[in-house]
Design a protein around this motif. Structure first.
Motif, short mmCIF file in Angstrom:
data_model
loop_
_atom_site.label_atom_id
_atom_site.label_comp_id
_atom_site.label_asym_id
_atom_site.label_seq_id
_atom_site.Cartn_x
_atom_site.Cartn_y
_atom_site.Cartn_z
N UNK A 228 0.83 -1.21 0.00
CA UNK A 228 0.00 0.00 0.00
C UNK A 228 0.87 1.25 0.00
N UNK A 229 2.01 1.20 0.66
CA UNK A 229 2.93 2.34 0.64
C UNK A 229 3.43 2.60 -0.77
N UNK A 230 3.65 1.55 -1.52
CA UNK A 230 4.13 1.71 -2.90
C UNK A 230 3.02 2.17 -3.83
N UNK A 231 1.81 1.68 -3.61
CA UNK A 231 0.69 2.05 -4.48
C UNK A 231 -0.58 2.10 -3.63
N UNK A 232 -1.05 3.33 -3.35
CA UNK A 232 -2.20 3.50 -2.48
C UNK A 232 -3.52 3.05 -3.11
N UNK A 233 -3.48 2.60 -4.37
CA UNK A 233 -4.68 2.05 -4.98
C UNK A 233 -5.08 0.73 -4.35
N UNK A 234 -4.10 0.05 -3.76
CA UNK A 234 -4.39 -1.23 -3.11
C UNK A 234 -5.01 -1.00 -1.73
N UNK A 235 -5.88 -1.93 -1.34
CA UNK A 235 -6.50 -1.86 -0.02
C UNK A 235 -6.35 -3.23 0.66
N UNK A 236 -6.32 -3.26 1.99
CA UNK A 236 -6.27 -4.56 2.69
C UNK A 236 -7.52 -5.36 2.37
N UNK A 237 -7.36 -6.67 2.29
CA UNK A 237 -8.50 -7.52 1.93
C UNK A 237 -8.30 -8.89 2.56
N UNK A 238 -9.39 -9.47 3.03
CA UNK A 238 -9.33 -10.82 3.61
C UNK A 238 -10.22 -11.75 2.81
#
Length: 329
Positions: A228-238
């Motif tokens: 997420x630090x590299x690309x804030x487009x990503x979000x945590x997901x389970x």
């Protein structure tokens, strides 16, 4: 019948006919037609966009909407930029590039805003259960598929591995295969694992699980944070327990959201009403495509990769959701 009576009859008939024409024409004049640009007919975007269009047409007085076939997010952002579409489906990283004028949109910033995140495309790291890969770092030295050449999957794999200090040179053999080819290679025992950036469950993984025991590789908190630090487009997901045969506990990963977006100049009240429609009809969208089960209240907001449209923000605040500063218009 006298000429005067005949003239009156004709006159009344003409008046009646004119009134009928006006009555028939009035709704068409009042109706505003909306375009939702989606994707190819074989993906999720087309049926999802069509379902949203049906919701609008059936529930918002004065509006009709239609889902339009397109080549995907890049084309959709161009349509929003050019005013050729009112709403668009789009994947987070590409929408973010469009909003910032980077990547494929270098020099052409698109004033796009989020209505709602609809579903997630989790990064699914799938390996053979009897193989050597137990953690993300274990992919080093293995036969690992990073996705087809030039695909979004290859870009996503580059981010996931690279953010955690793994280059393709660290792999034992880098395989550039499609999802189906990766599954075939794992089935034949010539590929140890691969990364799928797609909705879950994915048909090619389900098919593979019928003949081979599989394992999903979870990411640590530190690995998630690095991505997420590299690309804030990503979000945590389970990913939930039981998503595939043999997955007996939740698996932590990251995901890219797929959202309904619009031009920042879209009418605020229309944006508000469409957001409200989506929130109140989530189960209907799940019936259109099961990917919409991701559409919780929190995901609708936090899955956004660009700021919310003011109309959408107003609705979310009304139902008590907290809006992160990064998503305020």
């Amino acid at each position: 019948m006298s000429n005067t009576e005949e003239e009156k009859t004709v006159k009344h008939s003409l008046i009646g006919a004119f009134a009928a024409v006006v009555s028939l024409a009035a709704p068409a004049v009042a109706q505003q037609h909306l375009s939702i640009t989606t994707g190819g007919t074989g993906g999720v975007y087309f049926p999802m966009g069509g379902g949203i269009a049906e919701l609008i047409s059936q529930n918002l007085e004065g509006y009709s909407a239609v889902g339009e076939v397109s080549g995907g997010t890049v084309e959709n952002m161009a349509r929003i930029f050019n005013g050729d579409a009112d709403f668009a489906m789009g994947i987070a990283d590409t929408v973010s590039q469009a909003a910032s004028g980077t990547g494929a949109f270098e020099g052409r910033q698109v004033p796009v805003r989020t209505i709602a995140a609809i579903y997630a495309a989790p990064m699914q790291i799938v390996v053979l259960d009897e193989g050597p890969i137990q953690t993300l770092q274990d992919v080093k030295g293995t036969r690992f598929s990073i996705g087809a050449p030039g695909s979004g999957n290859e870009v996503n794999t580059t981010t996931v591995l690279g953010a955690n200090g793994i280059s393709f040179d660290d792999l034992g053999r880098t395989e550039r295969l499609s999802y189906t080819e990766t599954a075939d290679g794992m089935r034949d025992g010539v590929v140890d694992g691969g990364l799928w950036a797609s909705t879950a469950p994915t048909s090619s993984i389900m098919s593979l699980s019928a003949s081979r025991d599989l394992r999903l590789i979870g990411l640590s908190d530190e690995e998630v944070a690095a991505i997420i630090e590299q690309d804030e487009s990503f979000v945590p997901f389970t990913m939930p327990e039981g998503i595939y045969p043999g997955v007996e506990a939740p698996v932590q990963t990251v995901a890219l959201s797929n959202a309904l977006v619009a031009h920042e100049d879209l009418d605020e009240e229309l944006a508000y009403q469409v957001t409200k429609l989506l929130h109140e009809n989530a189960e209907y969208l799940v019936s259109i495509h099961p990917a919409a089960r991701d559409m919780t209240e929190e995901f609708m907001v936090n899955g956004a990769s660009v700021p919310l449209h003011p109309g959408a923000q107003r609705y979310y605040e009304e139902i008590g959701l907290e809006i992160p500063d990064r998503l305020r218009p």
